[in-house]
Design an enzyme around this catalytic site. Structure first.
Site, PDB file in Angstrom:
ATOM      1  N   ARG A  25       0.831  -1.210   0.000  1.00 27.50           N
ATOM      2  CA  ARG A  25       0.000   0.000   0.000  1.00 27.50           C
ATOM      3  C   ARG A  25       0.865   1.260   0.000  1.00 27.50           C
ATOM      4  O   ARG A  25       0.483   2.289  -0.541  1.00 27.50           O
ATOM      5  CB  ARG A  25      -0.955   0.017   1.208  1.00 27.50           C
ATOM      6  CG  ARG A  25      -2.055  -1.024   1.116  1.00 27.50           C
ATOM      7  CD  ARG A  25      -3.204  -0.741   2.067  1.00 27.50           C
ATOM      8  NE  ARG A  25      -2.819  -0.767   3.469  1.00 27.50           N
ATOM      9  CZ  ARG A  25      -2.835  -1.849   4.232  1.00 27.50           C
ATOM     10  NH1 ARG A  25      -3.194  -3.012   3.730  1.00 27.50           N
ATOM     11  NH2 ARG A  25      -2.476  -1.781   5.503  1.00 27.50           N
ATOM     12  N   ASN A  45      -5.508 -18.110  13.230  1.00 29.50           N
ATOM     13  CA  ASN A  45      -4.998 -18.963  14.325  1.00 29.50           C
ATOM     14  C   ASN A  45      -5.972 -19.043  15.486  1.00 29.50           C
ATOM     15  O   ASN A  45      -6.206 -20.107  16.047  1.00 29.50           O
ATOM     16  CB  ASN A  45      -3.735 -18.409  15.002  1.00 29.50           C
ATOM     17  CG  ASN A  45      -2.733 -17.843  14.066  1.00 29.50           C
ATOM     18  OD1 ASN A  45      -3.092 -17.069  13.179  1.00 29.50           O
ATOM     19  ND2 ASN A  45      -1.484 -18.232  14.255  1.00 29.50           N
ATOM     20  N   CYS A  46      -6.485 -17.850  15.860  1.00 30.63           N
ATOM     21  CA  CYS A  46      -7.272 -17.770  17.088  1.00 30.63           C
ATOM     22  C   CYS A  46      -8.617 -18.461  16.939  1.00 30.63           C
ATOM     23  O   CYS A  46      -9.308 -18.711  17.919  1.00 30.63           O
ATOM     24  CB  CYS A  46      -7.455 -16.320  17.494  1.00 30.63           C
ATOM     25  SG  CYS A  46      -5.876 -15.481  17.695  1.00 30.63           S
ATOM     26  N   GLY A 285       6.372 -10.238  15.713  1.00 30.86           N
ATOM     27  CA  GLY A 285       5.450 -11.322  16.051  1.00 30.86           C
ATOM     28  C   GLY A 285       5.875 -12.159  17.239  1.00 30.86           C
ATOM     29  O   GLY A 285       6.635 -11.719  18.111  1.00 30.86           O
ATOM     30  N   ASP A 286       5.386 -13.386  17.263  1.00 30.60           N
ATOM     31  CA  ASP A 286       5.580 -14.270  18.408  1.00 30.60           C
ATOM     32  C   ASP A 286       7.045 -14.597  18.662  1.00 30.60           C
ATOM     33  O   ASP A 286       7.403 -15.083  19.732  1.00 30.60           O
ATOM     34  CB  ASP A 286       4.830 -15.591  18.185  1.00 30.60           C
ATOM     35  CG  ASP A 286       3.316 -15.421  18.146  1.00 30.60           C
ATOM     36  OD1 ASP A 286       2.851 -14.270  18.302  1.00 30.60           O
ATOM     37  OD2 ASP A 286       2.621 -16.421  17.970  1.00 30.60           O
ATOM     38  N   LYS A 437     -22.937   4.854  37.445  1.00 31.33           N
ATOM     39  CA  LYS A 437     -21.508   4.705  37.756  1.00 31.33           C
ATOM     40  C   LYS A 437     -21.073   3.384  37.140  1.00 31.33           C
ATOM     41  O   LYS A 437     -21.413   2.312  37.641  1.00 31.33           O
ATOM     42  CB  LYS A 437     -21.265   4.672  39.264  1.00 31.33           C
ATOM     43  CG  LYS A 437     -21.639   5.946  40.003  1.00 31.33           C
ATOM     44  CD  LYS A 437     -21.262   5.820  41.489  1.00 31.33           C
ATOM     45  CE  LYS A 437     -21.840   6.950  42.302  1.00 31.33           C
ATOM     46  NZ  LYS A 437     -23.180   6.648  42.871  1.00 31.33           N
TER      47      LYS A 437
END
Lengths: 554, 554
Positions: A25, A45-46, A285-286, A437
């Protein structure tokens, strides 16, 4: 347009895919090569546990981007089923092996982005290699294997090893499919980002869904082709299948081979621009070491938000923008059967370990106005610096509304707000959504009262010892409420009678007060303080106390 | 303890009740007198429509605190069915009339807190006094009257006058009870805190639930005992009942009589400590003028959060604490049938009126991962300063997840964050709750791209005129998507074909691009920009355009 760059990205999921799209981009001319070992790029993945559980029914929905689609839309050179085997920093190139043909070739780069992810840890227990139905869950092929095993073999009982977020999500989805589960966890709780008394709430809930949990025990060996699991305690479990979810280790092979520094748990070290020691090699990343936003220590947080954020930042950096990665709160969330469990920032264990001064509060407000249908109690823990009111972190558990409050607190932390600012947050209120509240406002009020010295508190884990020493604990709930349990050794003076019964309360010692959730205890503490007493309120009341000890017994 | 204060509070709902309770918690000795004209104190105003609709079934649940209960717990002298008729500033006293006995007496004060609220506006239309079934909704007796009328008379058709938040909530609850509704609204939209294209989404949804809506028309007179409603346009409506919800006016009688300044809409003026011109007289709640947090102008925001916050602050001030009321964002929310509608900060109308420089974006992300069941599209509008990225406000509409995103943005505003900080918000992600890039992250990315000059945009209301002038608008969706509608005059080049068809795109003029929600249009704009074109993307895509014009036709 003349200085066209050649960029190679290692790893096509999450961070890698994000970086590739943003690179394009920002620049239409650059040559962008995305190398992915697996067949699929940019998959969800999730979502994998939910596909296994049957919540997500269409496998294609897990494939966020296809190789063909993403190649065309973003003009990328995507090479899946290809593995980068070596980095040649001296000549700025990598060796790539085509996993289908075996061919190895070299490709030069101007910039290299490492996004290799992390791998599930598989210990070398005796028998682990012979186990026929032992699974880890990381990618689409893992998912296919587990689902196919479930569909074909209809296992009755699974042993899940490791009670972190993925382990717990897998447990839920196995139970959804009618598989009974035993969890084996080395620690004394599930989901370690939670503190123990908060994890206790989750554990009680899992137990109510039939999950058996074994804590502080470890696998010693597997036998009978993985059908038997022997624990260090001597316990032996039978298993039609085993899910191994004890954590992941950063994939650092390439970085180490290239002589780049690694840190915590072997994660690749990067600066705030996500550059490794080699300024032309980024890592995201991981696989990388990040800075804890709260305490400044290096850490590893293998979660999706960071990977995506970092992928974007690296693309921006490579195209000359001045952006930095500012560290991670470790905000995390999971659905655990009917509960939402969410955390952000540092927990009490971490603060204790780092010897940071802190104060903790537990409150139990409704997710929305109690008179409107569907309200759920939110168990909300807030941790803060006791003098400045700086917010360290929060944990929330509820049938609904927990995600919203953790997101608000995570935002408050990034905005540099203190507990004094939380009451000033003007959050959206109508009866289906909150109270006038909001729970976050309430947490701010309770915390401010403590910082201001209006009330002193003691914690659930302190009160038994205090009472056993003969100190006076007044339970200010109504007598009928004590029928459902009370803190041993407490006496009962209902709040509304307290002013009339002050002659029963000795002046010569600290008085401890408790109620159901902490609110009436606070009112009692204020009344007694104003009458000259020294008082401490049991934070979170009987509810926090009982939940924590239910866990200890579990 | 020696300088015991005597405090009189006028009004026992919301702010008044909050002030009384906090005053007592801070000081056990003070004399606190709470004078309330009605029978009830501290009731759940915001729940009243839902009790009428039958969503809340137990009337007692509306009574948050009873006179007896609150008197005892907080040692308060509560005088309900009593009205303060006059303030005598010279001798620091008030006249109180006992509405049951007619007795009038004087009571002195050290501090006086005015929390009288606001009253529904009832215009003096011809026939309004003769209307037998004309109702306003403000308190418990109003609620009882409406509910009893519904139960007894089983009206078939209601005319609701005024399409603000209360009007819309009443419409929903009447429809829930099987009453058909015609709304009459003077403005050209419902819920004026929304901008018109966002209100259009709400209006389409209300229409789908059978609500008839008449805009830009006003009541001229009522006749036939309120069974006929004649409008300025000449239209005549029949009505079995009328709900009047055209707004409230601050109750300022006492303040004016006492010579205290009033401002916007007659609201009582206060300083940042909530003191009126008389430092011993505070005022709070719906009756007061407040400062708009975004633009600094005086305004009136009769909502629950402010009343409660102010009640607390006044109690703190009276007890010597250094706290201020910092102004209001006007965060508001309503459930409208299956939608949640939420706003915070300034809308586009306000920014335009104040001639503040602004930029608006519209995005349509999923409330959570699209592959996980139950995801809803959030229509999210963000307004910001075009150079600094300062956040002015946001509006969100969705079947779920809108409240969370508005709360996060409201928190970001209070934390002084800009659109550049929104991508750095580390929000809780798992598939049931969000996406790896949360909608708020996405809004930040889209806004940052604009501030950074990566893309220029045009708005839904500009594009028709642009196309009619003969400019080129390229719809970059796939051809099949255009079957469900497209912007008139647009030509179609699907995004994936754009690079191959650049020869069809003239270089000598500005090119406009659009897609479904704005994302592919942005990608197209980037491709074209990188190829040397001048491009503008239609913000929010066809979805925002179509929704806005659906409303215009409604």
């Amino acid at each position: 347009m003349s200085n066209k760059k050649k960029i190679i990205i290692v790893g096509g999921v999450a961070g890698g895919a994000t970086a590739a799209a943003r690179l394009r981009r920002l620049n239409e001319q650059d040559e962008i090569i995305l190398v992915e070992r697996g067949e699929y790029i940019s998959f969800a993945n999730c979502g994998l546990p939910y596909y296994i559980g049957g919540v997500i029914t269409n496998r294609n929905k897990l494939l966020v981007q296809t190789v063909a689609g993403m190649s065309r839309r973003f003009k990328l050179d995507i090479r899946n089923l290809s593995e980068v085997t070596e980095i040649h920093r001296d000549r700025k190139s990598v060796s790539i092996r085509n996993l289908q043909t075996g061919e190895v070739y070299e490709e030069t780069y101007d910039k290299l982005i490492l996004s290799p992810g992390a791998n599930p840890i598989v210990p070398n227990w005796p028998g682990v290699n012979e186990a026929e139905a032992l699974f880890t869950l990381r990618n689409i092929p893992d998912t296919d294997r587990i689902k196919s095993y479930l569909d074909t073999n209809q296992p009755k009982h699974a042993v899940v090893i490791g009670g972190g977020f993925i382990g717990v999500e897998m447990i839920e989805n196995l139970v959804e499919r009618g598989v009974s589960v035993t969890l084996v966890e080395m620690a004394n709780q599930v989901m370690t980002p939670l503190d123990i008394e908060m994890a206790a709430i989750v554990q009680s809930h899992m137990k109510s869904h039939g999950v058996e949990m074994i804590f502080q025990d470890a696998v010693e060996k597997l036998s009978d082709n993985g059908k038997k699991v022997k624990l260090a305690s001597g316990k032996e479990l039978s298993a039609d299948m085993i899910i191994l979810a004890i954590g992941v280790q950063p994939e650092n092979k390439l970085a180490v081979q290239a002589g780049l520094a690694v840190g915590v748990r072997g994660a690749i070290q990067v600066n705030e621009y996500l550059q490794t020691e080699d300024p032309d090699i980024y890592a995201i990343g991981d696989a990388i070491e990040v800075v804890d936003y709260i305490n400044g220590q290096p850490t590893v947080v293998p979660l999706a938000w960071g990977a995506n954020r970092q992928g974007r930042i690296v693309a921006d950096r490579i195209n000359g923008q001045d952006v930095k990665f500012g560290g991670v709160l470790g905000t995390a969330i999971a659905k655990v059967f009917d509960l939402t469990v969410a955390t952000t920032g540092n927990n009490e264990k971490t603060l204790k370990r780092l010897e940071l001064p802190y104060q903790a509060i537990h409150i139990h407000p409704n997710s929305h106005a109690g008179y409107y249908p569907g309200a759920a109690v939110i168990s909300l823990k807030l941790l803060f610096e006791p003098v400045s009111g700086k917010i360290y972190g929060a944990q929330a558990i509820a049938a609904n509304g927990a995600d919203k409050r953790i997101d608000v607190i995570a935002t408050a932390i990034k905005g540099g707000l203190t507990v004094y600012d939380l009451p000033d947050l003007e959050l959206a209120y109508a009866p289906p959504y909150s109270s006038a509240k909001d729970p976050v406002n309430m947490a701010g009020y309770v915390a401010s009262n403590i910082v201001d010295g209006l009330v002193e508190i003691v914690q659930w884990h302190e009160i038994d010892e205090i009472v056993s020493k003969g100190e006076l604990l007044i339970d200010v709930r109504d007598a009928a409420e004590r029928e459902n349990g009370f803190i041993p050794g407490s006496i009962n003076i209902p709040l509304n009678d307290l002013r009339d019964r002050l002659d029963e309360v000795p002046m010569d010692r600290t008085i401890y007060v408790s109620c159901q959730v902490g609110l009436r205890g606070y009112l009692a503490a204020r009344i007694l303080t104003e009458h000259g007493y020294t008082v401490k309120n049991v934070d979170g009341g009987y509810r926090t106390y009982a939940a924590a000890f239910a866990s200890r017994k579990a």
